[in-house]
Design an enzyme around this catalytic site. Structure first.
Site, PDB file in Angstrom:
ATOM      1  N   ARG A  66       0.860  -1.196   0.000  1.00  9.57           N
ATOM      2  CA  ARG A  66       0.000   0.000   0.000  1.00  9.57           C
ATOM      3  C   ARG A  66       0.879   1.223   0.000  1.00  9.57           C
ATOM      4  O   ARG A  66       0.990   1.935   0.989  1.00  9.57           O
ATOM      5  CB  ARG A  66      -0.900  -0.028   1.213  1.00  9.57           C
ATOM      6  N   GLN A  74      -0.242   2.369  -5.970  1.00  8.54           N
ATOM      7  CA  GLN A  74      -1.663   2.717  -5.873  1.00  8.54           C
ATOM      8  C   GLN A  74      -2.461   2.338  -7.124  1.00  8.54           C
ATOM      9  O   GLN A  74      -3.571   1.835  -7.014  1.00  8.54           O
ATOM     10  CB  GLN A  74      -1.798   4.217  -5.613  1.00  8.54           C
ATOM     11  N   ASP A 118      -3.548  -1.345  -7.117  1.00 10.05           N
ATOM     12  CA  ASP A 118      -4.180  -1.851  -5.897  1.00 10.05           C
ATOM     13  C   ASP A 118      -5.621  -2.312  -6.170  1.00 10.05           C
ATOM     14  O   ASP A 118      -6.586  -1.572  -6.001  1.00 10.05           O
ATOM     15  CB  ASP A 118      -4.134  -0.726  -4.846  1.00 10.05           C
ATOM     16  N   SER A 170      -8.296  -2.301  -3.248  1.00  7.35           N
ATOM     17  CA  SER A 170      -8.982  -1.026  -3.021  1.00  7.35           C
ATOM     18  C   SER A 170     -10.049  -0.796  -4.090  1.00  7.35           C
ATOM     19  O   SER A 170     -11.149  -0.340  -3.778  1.00  7.35           O
ATOM     20  CB  SER A 170      -7.991   0.140  -3.033  1.00  7.35           C
ATOM     21  N   TYR A 207      -3.020  -1.135   7.794  1.00  7.77           N
ATOM     22  CA  TYR A 207      -4.092  -2.051   8.174  1.00  7.77           C
ATOM     23  C   TYR A 207      -4.314  -2.020   9.682  1.00  7.77           C
ATOM     24  O   TYR A 207      -3.390  -1.736  10.449  1.00  7.77           O
ATOM     25  CB  TYR A 207      -3.727  -3.498   7.799  1.00  7.77           C
TER      26      TYR A 207
HETATM   27  N1  NAD Z   1      -1.963   2.933  -1.354  1.00  2.00           N
HETATM   28  C1  NAD Z   1      -2.351   3.305  -0.150  1.00  2.00           C
HETATM   29  O1  NAD Z   1      -1.725   4.089   0.490  1.00  2.00           O
HETATM   30  C2  NAD Z   1      -3.600   2.693   0.438  1.00  2.00           C
HETATM   31  C3  NAD Z   1      -4.342   1.800  -0.322  1.00  2.00           C
HETATM   32  C4  NAD Z   1      -5.492   1.254   0.222  1.00  2.00           C
HETATM   33  C5  NAD Z   1      -5.887   1.585   1.527  1.00  2.00           C
HETATM   34  N2  NAD Z   1      -5.148   2.463   2.238  1.00  2.00           N
HETATM   35  C6  NAD Z   1      -5.558   2.820   3.614  1.00  2.00           C
HETATM   36  O2  NAD Z   1      -5.472   1.697   4.464  1.00  2.00           O
HETATM   37  C7  NAD Z   1      -6.478   1.771   5.462  1.00  2.00           C
HETATM   38  C8  NAD Z   1      -7.300   0.469   5.566  1.00  2.00           C
HETATM   39  O3  NAD Z   1      -7.988   0.262   4.354  1.00  2.00           O
HETATM   40  P1  NAD Z   1      -8.791  -1.063   3.948  1.00  2.00           P
HETATM   41  O4  NAD Z   1     -10.123  -0.686   3.478  1.00  2.00           O
HETATM   42  O5  NAD Z   1      -8.018  -1.886   3.009  1.00  2.00           O
HETATM   43  O6  NAD Z   1      -8.898  -1.831   5.302  1.00  2.00           O
HETATM   44  P2  NAD Z   1      -9.438  -3.285   5.602  1.00  2.00           P
HETATM   45  O7  NAD Z   1     -10.355  -3.771   4.532  1.00  2.00           O
HETATM   46  O8  NAD Z   1      -8.272  -4.110   5.987  1.00  2.00           O
HETATM   47  O9  NAD Z   1     -10.314  -2.987   6.933  1.00  2.00           O
HETATM   48  C9  NAD Z   1     -11.454  -2.163   6.907  1.00  2.00           C
HETATM   49  C10 NAD Z   1     -11.485  -1.192   8.080  1.00  2.00           C
HETATM   50  O10 NAD Z   1     -11.903  -1.882   9.255  1.00  2.00           O
HETATM   51  C11 NAD Z   1     -11.279  -1.272  10.348  1.00  2.00           C
HETATM   52  N3  NAD Z   1     -11.359  -2.135  11.558  1.00  2.00           N
HETATM   53  C12 NAD Z   1     -10.676  -3.285  11.842  1.00  2.00           C
HETATM   54  N4  NAD Z   1     -11.037  -3.764  13.053  1.00  2.00           N
HETATM   55  C13 NAD Z   1     -11.985  -2.905  13.538  1.00  2.00           C
HETATM   56  C14 NAD Z   1     -12.747  -2.862  14.749  1.00  2.00           C
HETATM   57  N5  NAD Z   1     -12.601  -3.775  15.705  1.00  2.00           N
HETATM   58  N6  NAD Z   1     -13.622  -1.844  14.898  1.00  2.00           N
HETATM   59  C15 NAD Z   1     -13.771  -0.883  13.950  1.00  2.00           C
HETATM   60  N7  NAD Z   1     -13.078  -0.873  12.802  1.00  2.00           N
HETATM   61  C16 NAD Z   1     -12.189  -1.865  12.594  1.00  2.00           C
HETATM   62  C17 NAD Z   1      -9.884  -1.003   9.844  1.00  2.00           C
HETATM   63  O11 NAD Z   1      -9.226  -0.030  10.638  1.00  2.00           O
HETATM   64  C18 NAD Z   1     -10.154  -0.538   8.412  1.00  2.00           C
HETATM   65  O12 NAD Z   1     -10.296   0.864   8.337  1.00  2.00           O
HETATM   66  C19 NAD Z   1      -7.302   2.999   5.113  1.00  2.00           C
HETATM   67  O13 NAD Z   1      -6.815   4.062   5.829  1.00  2.00           O
HETATM   68  C20 NAD Z   1      -7.010   3.212   3.661  1.00  2.00           C
HETATM   69  O14 NAD Z   1      -7.218   4.556   3.239  1.00  2.00           O
HETATM   70  C21 NAD Z   1      -3.997   3.017   1.740  1.00  2.00           C
END
Ligand code: NAD
Length: 390
Positions: free
Chosen positions: A128, A133, A136, A139, A235
């Site tokens: 990530r 990006q 990905d 996402s 994550y």
């Molecule tokens: N290239 C990049 O920089 C990039 C790419 C994709 C995502 N991201 C970031 O990574 C982060 C996670 O994204 P995702 O959608 O893949 O996550 P994910 O699908 O792994 O998880 C979904 C969400 O569930 C939340 N979660 C986990 N346990 C929880 C709990 N007990 N209670 C409440 N919430 C809980 C996590 O914090 C996450 O935000 C985000 O901030 C996203 O913007 C960055």
């Protein structure tokens, strides 16, 4: 180099790994496309459009694998546990396989792929980073799942989402709560807001607050703090059961006050935490809807039946999988762009560059020369570490 794209074979899968509009950028990079006839039919991309962009159409799946130096799929054997195994005899030694492989799923499928001599890249292991990006796909697919979760809720709810003032009186807006404000959750918040629902959200990662608010959602603050809520890759980290217990107690009120709850809280490589118990569901108004986007990993709601829609005490609980496949046109378009970026990263001057100094290549490469070579996958399955490559 020839890139082969077979038709997806998982039952009900409607996506395709390549779309016609993306082909010219691959041709420019020296890649030729061989597509199985009908591969794009279910996502709205007829054979003629692929042919018009210079791809060769072949009628037979085996012929795609036979012609291809690189095979690009959405659900490869590994993530396709229903029909994926039928591709195993079609793999060629040294062939490159790119797609969702579920590398932390079943070790025997990853071993099968390794034994076939295939060099496989798992798109879900994409780092990530800003550089990765455009590749990905997790996402991309999560965005579609978040959007679709709101539409499913709106469809099943016996109420409207927006506020409406009419001559017959005022309709109050529905209250939507999103638990887990990652990529899917944030898209759910945005979609819910566009449809006019009063939207709130909660996440363990403190960084999520600002993102939720920037989309017009209200962030639900709970007076508990997760330890090291976020890992270096962005994550969520798993918490202990006492944390989840406290979280459930505090979330109870917000859930009881909502007509729609969308859960998207996952912790990579682990069973999803249970955040909505059956007692909480019992406190929701009849007609309310829960869409559990974590259903494939067991679900965030205790009552979720993975893959099913059920009704308990008048509350509909949806645990359907693979919602991205229900928006197949745009899912395929985004996926094809992710794959195309990855291919142009990997192939330079007509040759695949297996440069392990490069983070994107190293982090996605799962099997090579008959071995599972990914260190995190080996650790996960408790396989002995490999000797470093000289
Ligand atoms: N290239 C990049 O920089 C990039 C790419 C994709 C995502 N991201 C970031 O990574 C982060 C996670 O994204 P995702 O959608 O893949 O996550 P994910 O699908 O792994 O998880 C979904 C969400 O569930 C939340 N979660 C986990 N346990 C929880 C709990 N007990 N209670 C409440 N919430 C809980 C996590 O914090 C996450 O935000 C985000 O901030 C996203 O913007 C960055």
């Amino acid at each position: 180099m020839i890139v082969g794209v077979p038709k997806e074979s998982f039952p009900g899968e409607r996506r395709v790994a390549m779309v016609p509009a993306v082909i010219p950028s691959l041709t420019k990079a020296g890649l030729e496309l061989v597509i199985e006839a009908g591969a794009g039919a279910d996502s709205g991309f007829p054979d003629a459009e692929y042919a018009a962009k210079g791809a060769k159409l072949v009628a037979d799946r085996a012929a795609v694998f036979a012609a291809a130096d690189i095979v690009a799929q959405v659900l490869c054997y590994g993530s396709n546990d229903k029909t994926g195994k039928a591709d195993l005899p079609l793999y060629k030694k040294g062939q490159i396989l790119i797609g969702f492989l579920r590398p932390l799923g079943d070790v025997t499928t990853v071993e099968d792929i390794a034994r076939a001599g295939v060099t496989s890249f798992s798109i879900e292991l994409m780092p990530r980073t800003t550089r990765a990006q455009s590749m990905d796909a997790l996402s991309s697919m999560a965005t579609l799942c978040g959007y679709k979760a709101v539409l499913i809720s709106a469809d099943l709810l016996p109420r409207m989402l927006p506020m409406l003032t009419t001559a017959a009186g005022t309709i109050t807006p529905a209250r939507v709560l999103v638990i887990g404000a990652g990529v899917a959750g944030l898209q759910a918040i945005a979609t819910s807001r566009r449809l006019g629902a009063v939207t709130s959200a909660y996440d363990v990662r403190p960084a999520a607050k600002e993102q939720v608010e920037s989309l017009g959602g209200r962030f639900v603050e709970l007076p508990i703090e997760a330890k090291d809520a976020q890992d270096a890759r962005g994550y969520a980290r798993a918490q202990d059961e006492s944390f989840y217990q406290k979280q459930r107690e505090l979330l109870g009120r917000a859930i009881a006050e909502s007509e729609v709850v969308i859960t998207a809280a996952v912790v990579p490589g682990r069973k999803s935490p249970v955040l909505v118990t059956k007692e909480m569901v019992a406190k929701m108004a009849p007609g309310s809807v829960i869409v559990d986007l974590a259903a494939e990993r067991g679900g965030n709601c205790e009552l979720t039946q993975p893959g099913e829609k059920i009704v308990v005490n008048g509350v509909t609980i949806v645990g359907w999988f693979n919602l991205a496949s229900s928006v197949p046109y745009h899912a395929s378009q985004l996926y094809a762009r992710n794959i195309s970026s990855f291919l142009t990263h990997l192939v330079k001057e007509g040759k695949v560059q297996l440069n392990l100094e490069d983070e994107i290549t190293r982090e996605t490469l799962v099997t090579r020369d008959g071995e599972i070579v990914h260190s995190r996958v080996r650790e996960f399955f408790k396989l002995p570490a490999l000797a470093p490559v000289k």
